[in-house]
Design a protein around this motif. Sequence first.
Motif, short mmCIF file in Angstrom:
data_model
loop_
_atom_site.label_atom_id
_atom_site.label_comp_id
_atom_site.label_asym_id
_atom_site.label_seq_id
_atom_site.Cartn_x
_atom_site.Cartn_y
_atom_site.Cartn_z
N ASP A 1 -64.18 5.89 33.17
CA ASP A 1 -64.26 6.61 31.89
C ASP A 1 -63.65 5.76 30.79
O ASP A 1 -62.43 5.67 30.67
CB ASP A 1 -63.54 7.95 32.01
N ASP A 2 -64.48 5.11 29.96
CA ASP A 2 -63.98 4.24 28.90
C ASP A 2 -63.14 4.98 27.88
O ASP A 2 -62.20 4.43 27.30
CB ASP A 2 -65.16 3.55 28.18
N ALA A 3 -63.46 6.24 27.64
CA ALA A 3 -62.72 7.01 26.64
C ALA A 3 -61.28 7.27 27.08
O ALA A 3 -60.42 7.54 26.24
CB ALA A 3 -63.43 8.32 26.36
N ALA A 4 -61.01 7.20 28.40
CA ALA A 4 -59.66 7.49 28.92
C ALA A 4 -58.77 6.25 28.96
O ALA A 4 -57.58 6.36 29.29
CB ALA A 4 -59.76 8.10 30.31
N VAL A 5 -59.32 5.07 28.63
CA VAL A 5 -58.53 3.84 28.68
C VAL A 5 -57.30 3.94 27.78
O VAL A 5 -56.21 3.47 28.12
CB VAL A 5 -59.40 2.63 28.27
N GLY A 6 -57.48 4.59 26.63
CA GLY A 6 -56.38 4.69 25.67
C GLY A 6 -55.14 5.37 26.24
O GLY A 6 -54.01 5.00 25.89
N TYR A 7 -55.32 6.36 27.10
CA TYR A 7 -54.17 7.05 27.69
C TYR A 7 -53.28 6.08 28.46
O TYR A 7 -52.06 6.04 28.28
CB TYR A 7 -54.65 8.16 28.64
N TYR A 8 -53.91 5.29 29.33
CA TYR A 8 -53.15 4.40 30.20
C TYR A 8 -52.63 3.17 29.46
O TYR A 8 -51.52 2.70 29.73
CB TYR A 8 -54.01 4.00 31.40
N ALA A 9 -53.43 2.64 28.53
CA ALA A 9 -52.98 1.49 27.75
C ALA A 9 -51.75 1.88 26.91
O ALA A 9 -50.80 1.10 26.79
CB ALA A 9 -54.10 0.99 26.85
N GLY A 10 -51.77 3.08 26.37
CA GLY A 10 -50.63 3.54 25.58
C GLY A 10 -49.38 3.68 26.41
O GLY A 10 -48.27 3.36 25.95
N ILE A 11 -49.53 4.14 27.64
CA ILE A 11 -48.36 4.26 28.53
C ILE A 11 -47.75 2.89 28.79
O ILE A 11 -46.52 2.71 28.71
CB ILE A 11 -48.77 4.94 29.85
N ILE A 12 -48.58 1.92 29.10
CA ILE A 12 -48.09 0.57 29.39
C ILE A 12 -47.36 0.00 28.17
O ILE A 12 -46.27 -0.59 28.28
CB ILE A 12 -49.25 -0.36 29.80
N GLU A 13 -47.94 0.17 26.98
CA GLU A 13 -47.35 -0.39 25.78
C GLU A 13 -46.07 0.33 25.38
O GLU A 13 -45.21 -0.23 24.70
CB GLU A 13 -48.38 -0.36 24.65
N SER A 14 -45.93 1.60 25.79
CA SER A 14 -44.75 2.38 25.43
C SER A 14 -43.58 2.17 26.37
O SER A 14 -42.42 2.35 25.98
CB SER A 14 -45.10 3.88 25.41
N LEU A 15 -43.86 1.80 27.61
CA LEU A 15 -42.81 1.76 28.63
C LEU A 15 -41.69 0.79 28.28
O LEU A 15 -40.51 1.07 28.53
CB LEU A 15 -43.41 1.41 29.99
N PHE A 16 -42.05 -0.36 27.72
CA PHE A 16 -41.02 -1.34 27.36
C PHE A 16 -40.02 -0.72 26.39
O PHE A 16 -38.80 -0.85 26.56
CB PHE A 16 -41.67 -2.58 26.74
N PHE A 17 -40.52 -0.05 25.37
CA PHE A 17 -39.64 0.51 24.35
C PHE A 17 -38.87 1.72 24.88
O PHE A 17 -37.73 1.96 24.48
CB PHE A 17 -40.44 0.88 23.11
N ALA A 18 -39.49 2.48 25.79
CA ALA A 18 -38.78 3.62 26.38
C ALA A 18 -37.59 3.13 27.19
O ALA A 18 -36.48 3.68 27.09
CB ALA A 18 -39.74 4.42 27.26
N ALA A 19 -37.80 2.08 27.99
CA ALA A 19 -36.71 1.52 28.78
C ALA A 19 -35.66 0.87 27.88
O ALA A 19 -34.45 1.00 28.10
CB ALA A 19 -37.26 0.50 29.78
N GLN A 20 -36.12 0.19 26.84
CA GLN A 20 -35.20 -0.47 25.91
C GLN A 20 -34.33 0.56 25.18
O GLN A 20 -33.15 0.32 24.94
CB GLN A 20 -35.98 -1.31 24.91
N ALA A 21 -34.92 1.71 24.84
CA ALA A 21 -34.17 2.74 24.12
C ALA A 21 -32.97 3.24 24.93
O ALA A 21 -31.96 3.65 24.36
CB ALA A 21 -35.09 3.90 23.76
N LEU A 22 -33.08 3.20 26.26
CA LEU A 22 -32.02 3.69 27.11
C LEU A 22 -30.84 2.73 27.21
O LEU A 22 -29.72 3.13 27.56
CB LEU A 22 -32.56 3.97 28.52
N THR A 23 -31.08 1.46 26.90
CA THR A 23 -30.04 0.45 27.15
C THR A 23 -29.66 -0.39 25.94
O THR A 23 -28.62 -1.06 25.99
CB THR A 23 -30.50 -0.51 28.27
N GLN B 1 -31.72 -0.15 16.39
CA GLN B 1 -32.70 -0.58 17.38
C GLN B 1 -32.96 0.50 18.43
O GLN B 1 -34.08 0.63 18.93
CB GLN B 1 -32.22 -1.87 18.06
N THR B 2 -31.95 1.28 18.77
CA THR B 2 -32.16 2.40 19.69
C THR B 2 -33.14 3.40 19.09
O THR B 2 -34.09 3.85 19.76
CB THR B 2 -30.83 3.10 20.01
N SER B 3 -32.94 3.75 17.83
CA SER B 3 -33.83 4.68 17.15
C SER B 3 -35.25 4.12 17.08
O SER B 3 -36.23 4.83 17.35
CB SER B 3 -33.32 4.97 15.74
#
Length: 477
Positions: free
Chosen positions: A68-90, A418-420
């Motif tokens: 499903d090409d339309a669903a690519v955005g869901y997973y790509a967004g998760i990958i791109e967000s994970l770095f910043f989510a982990a960084q926000a914690l530390t 940077q946390t914010s």
Amino acid sequence: MDTSHSPRMIASETTPLLPIEALKPKTPLPKFQIGTILTIQLAEAIASTSIFPYINQLIRELGVTGGDDAAVGYYAGIIESLFFAAQALTVLRWSRLSDRIGRKPVLVIGLGGACVSMLCFGLSTTFWSLVISRCVCGFLNGNIGVMKTMIGESTDSTNMAQAFALIPIVWSLGGFIGPLMGGTLARPQDHWPVLFANSFWGKYPYFLPCAVAACLFALVLFIMTLFLEETLSTKRRPKLTSAALGVSSGEPLPQKPMADTSLRSLLTPTVVIPIVNYAMFAFLDISRRALVPLFYSTPTYLGGLGFNPSSIGSWLALFGIMDGVFQALFFAKLVDRLGPKRLFRVSVSSYVSLMVVLPVMSWLARARGGADYAVTFALLFQLVLSSICGMGFGTLLMIITASAPTKNTLGTINGLAQTSASIARAIGPAFTTSLFAASKEHNLLGGNAVFFILFMLACALRWLGSRLPDEIKVRDE
């Protein structure tokens, strides 16, 4: 008594309140020190933007979307967000740790973690291995806050703006090299089948750009270890004087770290308002950076432009280099003419316009059956708007640095900022790409709901920017 020839200044409505500051000579920038710090930022910018041209195609090839090409955005967004989510914690912990053990050790950990995580990213063959590699990179990386602190400690009120003006320029340069490198080196077996005929490249088609990014991190780590001078006063080598750092002799250096400073005592309106603006601008910026490659790669019939990774990389690289040129030529002049606050609001206004241009491009591509001269013209106009928008970070960094009560609270202030920003950047890609996918799947506002929501958020930020201070205060203690 005639005082017309008296050397003393006569007070009037036009007399500056602080005439002594006007006579203060400008301190030369410590070019080698600042250049070494910015080299670290350049490596991080190249690595972080190098995945944008191929991340959507990688998600498709992993089969996680079920075709499903339309669903690519869901997973790509998760990958791109994970770095910043982990960084926000530390990131705040890393910034405060740097107040205890020094800036350089924290940078060494961050660069080492980034190098390993990029290699793991290139060797990933499942969605969850991508998740783990991005999380590891975020957890170990507190570099951006520490780098801003080092720049603040290496400058004073006379050259701070000059130093911080270089940050968006370097990021733009990385934004040119990274997508170009990622788009060109992805799937090398397709571009250079003779050189990359080994089955390894068929199994790991995106390892080459990741390996190049990892080597760049290793090179920068070597350079930093040899040449970067510690700026934390309690960890500084005796031979490093204030003159070597570019701090004028009249400005006393801090004598003790502020690692134990109460965070609550720093949360004044002077500090909080710029940080809130910074976080919201970071959210809008990362949303744009995640949305544009997805918009480019989405098939025309779904409202995108249908570009391949190579074309995406070329356009993003062009945007990056033009943004850097624009910053280098005009940023300092516009800050002097308009002031940081007004220039920031102009930058946000360009973002508002950008959210109108993108759906227009979608309509043009669909109406004309692809990207023709009209779409190309719209892309060039998007380039101009993106360059104006990019100046917002430089202005906010100046305001945030000036908001610190003293120089030895810079580490904590930058850590808070940077946390914010990391929290905002963790939410931004997943929110925006998911909203893009939902807009197309359910035809929300004709498939343009994502652009409308970002348009409204940018309007809100323009109002929030009106709460920033009109002038940057002098802070040299």
